[in-house]
Design a protein around this motif. Sequence first.
Motif, mmCIF file in Angstrom:
data_model
loop_
_atom_site.group_PDB
_atom_site.id
_atom_site.type_symbol
_atom_site.label_atom_id
_atom_site.label_comp_id
_atom_site.label_asym_id
_atom_site.label_seq_id
_atom_site.Cartn_x
_atom_site.Cartn_y
_atom_site.Cartn_z
ATOM 1 N N SER A 1 17.598 6.133 -4.577
ATOM 2 C CA SER A 1 17.737 4.682 -4.709
ATOM 3 C C SER A 1 16.894 4.105 -5.848
ATOM 4 N N ALA A 2 16.015 4.935 -6.404
ATOM 5 C CA ALA A 2 15.086 4.436 -7.421
ATOM 6 C C ALA A 2 15.649 4.519 -8.830
ATOM 7 N N ILE A 3 16.833 5.111 -8.992
ATOM 8 C CA ILE A 3 17.336 5.362 -10.336
ATOM 9 C C ILE A 3 18.803 4.966 -10.428
ATOM 10 N N ASP A 4 19.185 4.391 -11.554
ATOM 11 C CA ASP A 4 20.574 4.006 -11.808
ATOM 12 C C ASP A 4 21.280 5.151 -12.517
ATOM 13 N N ALA A 5 21.641 6.156 -11.747
ATOM 14 C CA ALA A 5 22.301 7.347 -12.279
ATOM 15 C C ALA A 5 23.025 8.025 -11.132
ATOM 16 N N ASP A 6 23.944 8.911 -11.454
ATOM 17 C CA ASP A 6 24.588 9.721 -10.421
ATOM 18 C C ASP A 6 23.587 10.763 -9.932
ATOM 19 N N VAL A 7 23.398 10.840 -8.625
ATOM 20 C CA VAL A 7 22.393 11.729 -8.050
ATOM 21 C C VAL A 7 23.074 12.894 -7.336
ATOM 22 N N VAL A 8 22.676 14.108 -7.726
ATOM 23 C CA VAL A 8 23.210 15.334 -7.144
ATOM 24 C C VAL A 8 22.067 16.063 -6.456
ATOM 25 N N VAL A 9 22.256 16.412 -5.188
ATOM 26 C CA VAL A 9 21.270 17.228 -4.478
ATOM 27 C C VAL A 9 21.781 18.661 -4.480
ATOM 28 N N GLN A 10 21.115 19.493 -5.262
ATOM 29 C CA GLN A 10 21.542 20.885 -5.407
ATOM 30 C C GLN A 10 20.765 21.771 -4.432
ATOM 31 N N THR A 11 21.488 22.401 -3.505
ATOM 32 C CA THR A 11 20.871 23.329 -2.562
ATOM 33 C C THR A 11 21.275 24.747 -2.951
ATOM 34 N N TYR A 12 20.386 25.714 -2.676
ATOM 35 C CA TYR A 12 20.728 27.083 -3.072
ATOM 36 C C TYR A 12 19.939 28.108 -2.287
ATOM 37 N N TRP A 13 20.309 29.388 -2.542
ATOM 38 C CA TRP A 13 19.843 30.548 -1.782
ATOM 39 C C TRP A 13 20.428 30.553 -0.374
ATOM 40 N N GLY A 14 21.643 30.075 -0.267
ATOM 41 C CA GLY A 14 22.335 30.101 1.012
ATOM 42 C C GLY A 14 23.028 28.785 1.287
ATOM 43 N N ALA A 15 23.634 28.697 2.461
ATOM 44 C CA ALA A 15 24.289 27.462 2.883
ATOM 45 C C ALA A 15 23.384 26.708 3.847
ATOM 46 N N TYR B 1 22.941 15.538 8.126
ATOM 47 C CA TYR B 1 21.946 14.506 7.815
ATOM 48 C C TYR B 1 21.890 14.230 6.313
ATOM 49 N N LEU B 2 22.036 15.258 5.507
ATOM 50 C CA LEU B 2 21.995 15.068 4.054
ATOM 51 C C LEU B 2 23.081 14.108 3.593
ATOM 52 N N LEU B 3 24.219 14.160 4.244
ATOM 53 C CA LEU B 3 25.319 13.267 3.866
ATOM 54 C C LEU B 3 25.002 11.799 4.148
ATOM 55 N N ASP B 4 23.971 11.534 4.956
ATOM 56 C CA ASP B 4 23.582 10.152 5.221
ATOM 57 C C ASP B 4 22.833 9.527 4.051
ATOM 58 N N ALA B 5 22.282 10.350 3.169
ATOM 59 C CA ALA B 5 21.543 9.828 2.018
ATOM 60 C C ALA B 5 22.513 9.220 1.014
ATOM 61 N N ASP B 6 22.052 8.255 0.259
ATOM 62 C CA ASP B 6 22.879 7.573 -0.735
ATOM 63 C C ASP B 6 22.912 8.387 -2.021
ATOM 64 N N ILE B 7 23.652 9.489 -1.972
ATOM 65 C CA ILE B 7 23.763 10.389 -3.114
ATOM 66 C C ILE B 7 25.231 10.512 -3.509
ATOM 67 N N ASP B 8 25.448 10.996 -4.727
ATOM 68 C CA ASP B 8 26.813 11.086 -5.248
ATOM 69 C C ASP B 8 27.451 12.449 -5.033
ATOM 70 N N ALA B 9 26.624 13.489 -4.936
ATOM 71 C CA ALA B 9 27.185 14.832 -4.772
ATOM 72 C C ALA B 9 26.181 15.743 -4.086
ATOM 73 N N VAL B 10 26.706 16.650 -3.281
ATOM 74 C CA VAL B 10 25.928 17.748 -2.704
ATOM 75 C C VAL B 10 26.291 19.010 -3.456
ATOM 76 N N GLY B 11 25.283 19.815 -3.781
ATOM 77 C CA GLY B 11 25.520 21.068 -4.480
ATOM 78 C C GLY B 11 25.551 22.240 -3.524
ATOM 79 N N HIS B 12 26.512 23.146 -3.721
ATOM 80 C CA HIS B 12 26.695 24.313 -2.864
ATOM 81 C C HIS B 12 26.548 25.585 -3.687
ATOM 82 N N ASP B 13 25.793 26.531 -3.169
ATOM 83 C CA ASP B 13 25.563 27.811 -3.829
ATOM 84 C C ASP B 13 26.692 28.772 -3.456
ATOM 85 N N LEU B 14 27.719 28.827 -4.294
ATOM 86 C CA LEU B 14 28.856 29.710 -4.001
ATOM 87 C C LEU B 14 28.535 31.166 -4.309
#
Length: 329
Positions: free
Chosen positions: A205-219, A227-240
Amino acid sequence: MTQVVATTTGLYPLPDWAKDELANLKGHQRSDLIDGSEGEAIVSTYEAAREDVIEAQQSAGLDRIVEGQLRWDDMLAHPLSVHDAVETRGIVRYYDNNNFYREPVVEDELTFDGDIGAELDAAAAFVDDGLQAVLPGPYSLADLATDEFYGDEAAFLDAIGDFLAEEAGAFPEVETLFLLEPSLVTEPPADGGEHASEAIDTVASAIDADVVVQTYWGALEEKVYAYLLDADIDAVGHDLVTDHEGAITNVNEYGTTDDVALGLVDGQNTLVETPAEIRERIEWFLAETTNDFETVYATPNTELLYLPDNKFEAKLDALAAATTEAIDQ
């Protein structure tokens, strides 16, 4: 049509020439720079190396350009390691690999620092558009640190979130912000992730930009993901690379954001993926999920500091080459 944006998670390896040049500076250790004891020659070397990795991204044709985080000897712990209220102590293993960092111990109030904003200001001089900021997510940064001031896990996480939010609020104009949150996977929150999501929301919420939360080393565990989807973010990152099936399950069972980031390139393996392989992984994910994503951020799954310089550049080239066209879902 789904727009595909080629970008990275930052934390690049030092160019080979910079490693050699720094090694020739008598008595130099890379940590000198973040301890404030660097000389002019060391500073100029890092500045030239920053220009080098920015040019490498631009030459490859990436859609988003990061500063490179070449000074981040302590990796995601860096924003605390350089803070006046923090003492760096013994060497600690960085997650489950052969990298190590100095343990940051918070001994006083975390006030505004501006270190990362200064790095981005320097990068902005070479990037006309598409500048991307990279920060550790608040949960991962708290997980990597030790608290000797706030006295409570919840209060410490709040303080880390507020600190990162203040830092992000002082950034120059950026297109995107990647918050790197591997600890959400490796050390899932005891409360299921509600408080971590709130801290992430504070930073986003502190920045005027698209925010991506990148998670990795598993799902992510199901509850943490929800719960992560409740945050005001633009994208969740998945480690394929590590767990593609777990990523598909989370998206299809619990939904997701309008945009998505996909870790498609192995940030810790020197085998270079072909553009065709990367493209196929994107198309497979889109075919296996029920969402119509507006944007897919195509990324390496982890930081890239683990790679030799030549393999690092080859992976940038492959990633950019794979994402030159939109995908018709």
